[in-house]
Design an enzyme around this catalytic site. Sequence first.
Site, short mmCIF file in Angstrom:
data_model
loop_
_atom_site.label_atom_id
_atom_site.label_comp_id
_atom_site.label_asym_id
_atom_site.label_seq_id
_atom_site.Cartn_x
_atom_site.Cartn_y
_atom_site.Cartn_z
N LEU A 18 23.08 -22.49 -23.87
CA LEU A 18 23.72 -22.71 -24.16
C LEU A 18 23.81 -24.30 -23.91
O LEU A 18 24.56 -25.21 -24.20
CB LEU A 18 25.06 -22.17 -23.20
CG LEU A 18 26.74 -22.74 -22.92
CD1 LEU A 18 27.25 -23.57 -24.67
CD2 LEU A 18 27.28 -22.34 -22.17
N ASN A 96 26.08 -25.17 -15.64
CA ASN A 96 25.86 -23.80 -16.35
C ASN A 96 24.21 -23.01 -16.34
O ASN A 96 24.33 -22.19 -16.66
CB ASN A 96 25.21 -24.52 -17.78
CG ASN A 96 24.34 -24.00 -18.95
OD1 ASN A 96 24.91 -23.40 -19.60
ND2 ASN A 96 23.09 -23.91 -18.91
N SER A 151 32.43 -16.66 -17.35
CA SER A 151 32.25 -16.05 -18.99
C SER A 151 33.45 -15.40 -18.92
O SER A 151 34.33 -14.85 -18.31
CB SER A 151 31.25 -14.70 -18.33
OG SER A 151 31.29 -13.82 -19.33
N TYR A 193 26.61 -9.05 -12.67
CA TYR A 193 26.76 -10.59 -13.54
C TYR A 193 28.42 -10.95 -13.39
O TYR A 193 29.41 -12.26 -13.25
CB TYR A 193 26.91 -10.26 -15.05
CG TYR A 193 26.94 -11.95 -15.61
CD1 TYR A 193 26.20 -13.06 -15.94
CD2 TYR A 193 27.89 -11.52 -16.78
CE1 TYR A 193 25.91 -14.24 -16.38
CE2 TYR A 193 27.93 -13.22 -17.44
CZ TYR A 193 27.17 -14.04 -17.58
OH TYR A 193 27.74 -14.91 -18.14
N LYS A 197 30.64 -14.49 -11.37
CA LYS A 197 31.28 -15.13 -12.80
C LYS A 197 32.90 -14.83 -11.59
O LYS A 197 33.11 -15.82 -11.78
CB LYS A 197 31.36 -14.96 -14.35
CG LYS A 197 29.68 -14.96 -15.14
CD LYS A 197 29.12 -16.45 -14.67
CE LYS A 197 27.80 -16.64 -14.93
NZ LYS A 197 27.60 -18.48 -14.80
#
Length: 277
Positions: A18, A96, A151, A193, A197
């Site tokens: 990304l 990012n 996310s 993960y 986030k």
Amino acid sequence: MASSDPKIVLVTGGNTGLGYEIIKALYALPEPYTLLIGTRTISKGEAAVNQLKSEIPTSESTVSVIQVNVSSDVSIEAAIASITSTYGRIDALINNAGAGFDGEIRDEKMSIREAFNASWDTNVSGTHVLTTLAVPLLLKSADPRLMFVTSGTSSMWETQPENWGTMVALARINGSPVAGWPKPKEMAPITGYRSTKAGLNMLMREWTRILKNDGVKVWAISPGFLATNLGGLSPAMLRKMGTLEPHVGGEFVRDVVQGKHDDRVGLIIRSQQTQAW
């Protein structure tokens, strides 16, 4: 800063996935930007620059490589010192850089503690350190923008079955396994993960609070389920799961940089809607 000066944009993890698509989307614009690719490895950043210039041979923008490892305070301090001496400000900081280590737990390559600590260090702690040190540079901008790439898996509201609607992806990531222990190994585990986030979302809210009276616009950006290498699955495998192409996410973030989502400051934003907490 003169109104005609190109805006300076730093994208961490900008050499791949990304991050690269964000750089590419901005590089393709008719107006000039000074684009800084934040990367842990200079050679990978330089390879990204070469790829960018081969894909877009002419541009009004310039692109440079900044070495920064968000897991290293020394690296962050050096990067900020370099940007300060060379440019004197940052107009947009796009946090990012991120990583997921849940597959390392599944494959018994890391302990739970090691993997969780690595995830929090990269996705939250390192991001917070970098942002803190970058604030003086942001405050030199006439239109400072601060973005945290989150996310779609981080929404706590969407973990409830009654909130899944017809979204197959929500049912897949939030469905419960069969009874018994140990549970079957997941193909794409995301417990650590998505937890980091969710923490990053609160960090965004904190920075929104802290910088409210300084005129800094802050967002958490949920770019969509993209066919990148994040999480250890190949882009080909992810495409079979119905992902979007990475450039879609890059173009969305580009739009935020350009001011097209200024009506949603302080929120977790998807391209077409606001993501529920």
